[in-house]
Motif scaffolding. Structure first.
Motif, short mmCIF file in Angstrom:
data_model
loop_
_atom_site.label_atom_id
_atom_site.label_comp_id
_atom_site.label_asym_id
_atom_site.label_seq_id
_atom_site.Cartn_x
_atom_site.Cartn_y
_atom_site.Cartn_z
N TYR A 14 0.94 -1.09 0.12
CA TYR A 14 -0.07 -0.07 0.01
C TYR A 14 0.94 1.24 -0.24
O TYR A 14 2.03 1.23 0.43
CB TYR A 14 -0.94 -0.01 1.20
CG TYR A 14 -0.34 -0.03 2.58
CD1 TYR A 14 -0.52 1.30 3.19
CD2 TYR A 14 0.15 -1.10 3.08
CE1 TYR A 14 0.11 1.33 4.45
CE2 TYR A 14 0.53 -1.15 4.42
CZ TYR A 14 0.65 0.05 5.04
OH TYR A 14 0.94 0.09 6.57
N GLY A 15 0.43 2.32 -0.51
CA GLY A 15 0.99 3.51 -0.63
C GLY A 15 0.40 4.58 0.20
O GLY A 15 -0.90 4.74 -0.09
N LEU A 16 1.21 5.47 0.86
CA LEU A 16 0.73 6.70 1.72
C LEU A 16 1.15 7.98 0.77
O LEU A 16 2.40 7.78 0.54
CB LEU A 16 1.14 6.32 2.87
CG LEU A 16 0.67 5.32 3.74
CD1 LEU A 16 1.39 5.05 5.03
CD2 LEU A 16 -0.98 5.40 3.99
N ASP A 17 0.37 8.94 1.03
CA ASP A 17 0.98 10.14 0.45
C ASP A 17 1.56 10.85 1.70
O ASP A 17 0.59 11.02 2.63
CB ASP A 17 0.08 11.00 -0.33
CG ASP A 17 -0.29 10.60 -1.65
OD1 ASP A 17 0.68 9.90 -2.34
OD2 ASP A 17 -1.28 10.74 -2.42
N THR A 18 2.90 11.36 1.87
CA THR A 18 3.35 12.06 2.79
C THR A 18 3.83 13.33 2.53
O THR A 18 3.99 13.71 1.27
CB THR A 18 4.60 11.29 3.46
OG1 THR A 18 5.68 11.32 2.68
CG2 THR A 18 4.12 9.87 3.81
N MET A 19 4.38 14.41 3.42
CA MET A 19 4.79 15.64 2.99
C MET A 19 6.05 15.14 2.05
O MET A 19 6.44 16.35 1.42
CB MET A 19 5.34 16.43 4.28
CG MET A 19 4.23 16.95 5.08
SD MET A 19 4.59 17.85 6.42
CE MET A 19 6.09 17.55 6.73
N PHE A 20 6.69 14.30 2.18
CA PHE A 20 7.97 14.00 1.52
C PHE A 20 7.83 13.10 0.07
O PHE A 20 8.73 12.88 -0.59
CB PHE A 20 8.85 13.44 2.54
CG PHE A 20 9.24 14.08 3.60
CD1 PHE A 20 10.01 15.23 3.75
CD2 PHE A 20 8.49 13.57 4.67
CE1 PHE A 20 10.08 16.12 4.80
CE2 PHE A 20 8.78 14.56 6.00
CZ PHE A 20 9.55 15.35 5.99
N GLY A 21 6.68 12.94 -0.14
CA GLY A 21 6.09 12.04 -1.37
C GLY A 21 5.54 10.82 -0.98
O GLY A 21 5.04 10.69 0.21
N THR A 24 5.75 3.90 0.23
CA THR A 24 5.33 2.36 -0.28
C THR A 24 5.63 1.42 0.97
O THR A 24 6.54 1.31 1.50
CB THR A 24 5.86 1.88 -1.50
OG1 THR A 24 5.54 2.74 -2.48
CG2 THR A 24 5.33 0.44 -1.74
N LYS A 25 4.62 0.75 1.49
CA LYS A 25 4.54 -0.18 2.69
C LYS A 25 4.06 -1.56 2.05
O LYS A 25 3.27 -1.48 1.14
CB LYS A 25 4.04 0.39 3.99
CG LYS A 25 4.52 1.53 4.35
CD LYS A 25 3.86 1.88 5.65
CE LYS A 25 4.58 3.04 6.50
NZ LYS A 25 4.20 3.26 7.72
N SER A 26 4.45 -2.48 2.89
CA SER A 26 3.90 -3.96 2.63
C SER A 26 3.77 -4.46 4.06
O SER A 26 4.45 -4.13 5.16
CB SER A 26 5.00 -4.86 1.96
OG SER A 26 5.41 -4.27 0.58
N VAL A 27 2.69 -5.28 4.00
CA VAL A 27 2.13 -6.04 5.23
C VAL A 27 1.74 -7.33 4.87
O VAL A 27 1.16 -7.92 3.85
CB VAL A 27 1.02 -5.20 5.85
CG1 VAL A 27 0.00 -5.02 4.92
CG2 VAL A 27 0.97 -5.82 7.12
N GLN A 60 -3.65 5.35 0.09
CA GLN A 60 -4.20 5.81 -1.23
C GLN A 60 -4.40 4.72 -2.24
O GLN A 60 -5.13 4.74 -3.08
CB GLN A 60 -3.53 7.03 -1.65
CG GLN A 60 -3.81 8.58 -0.93
CD GLN A 60 -3.10 8.44 0.26
OE1 GLN A 60 -1.96 8.09 0.42
NE2 GLN A 60 -3.64 8.89 1.28
N ILE A 61 -3.30 3.86 -2.37
CA ILE A 61 -3.19 2.82 -3.28
C ILE A 61 -2.90 1.36 -2.52
O ILE A 61 -2.44 1.39 -1.65
CB ILE A 61 -2.42 3.24 -4.49
CG1 ILE A 61 -0.93 3.10 -3.76
CG2 ILE A 61 -2.56 4.25 -5.10
CD1 ILE A 61 0.23 3.18 -4.84
N VAL A 62 -3.46 0.45 -3.24
CA VAL A 62 -3.25 -0.94 -2.65
C VAL A 62 -2.90 -1.97 -3.85
O VAL A 62 -3.33 -1.63 -5.05
CB VAL A 62 -4.40 -1.58 -1.86
CG1 VAL A 62 -4.54 -0.74 -0.58
CG2 VAL A 62 -5.55 -1.49 -2.80
#
Length: 93
Positions: A14-21, A24-27, A60-62
Motif C-alpha cells: 500500500y502507498g501513503l502520500d506524505t509531505m515527502f512524497g 510504499t509499505k508492505s504487510v 491511497q493505493i493498494v
C-alpha cells in the motif's frame, strides 16, 4: 461475489502520500476480497482482519493478489468495522 484467493493472498502493498512524497509499505495480513459489481469497471472491497497496521486506513493505493493475478487500485473509502477489521473499497486502475 468473493474472488478465489491466490497463493500469496495474505500479502498487501500500500502507498501513503506524505509531505515527502509517496511512501510504499508492505504487510502480511489476512484479508478477503469481494467484487462490487455495481460499478463499471467493478470495484473491490478488501476486508482486512486484525492485526492491522495503524496507517492502513490512510492508504491511497493498494496492490494485492486475487484470481491468480496482481490487482492494483485507488482506495476510495476506508471504514473501520465493529470487529476491529478494516474495509477498503478499491477502484482498479
Amino acid at each position: 461475489m468473493p474472488l478465489a484467493p491466490a497463493a500469496d493472498s495474505t500479502h498487501l502493498d500500500y502507498g501513503l502520500d506524505t509531505m515527502f512524497g509517496r511512501e510504499t509499505k508492505s504487510v502480511d495480513c489476512q484479508f478477503d476480497v469481494e467484487r462490487l459489481d455495481a460499478d463499471e469497471p467493478p470495484w473491490f472491497a478488501l476486508h482486512v482482519l486484525p492485526p492491522i497496521p495503524e496507517d492502513l486506513d490512510k492508504a491511497q493505493i493498494v496492490v494485492f493478489s486475487a484470481e491468480g493475478r496482481r490487482i492494483s487500485g485507488i482506495v476510495r473509502r476506508a471504514k473501520r468495522l465493529a470487529d476491529d477489521s478494516l474495509q477498503l473499497e478499491v477502484e482498479p486502475d
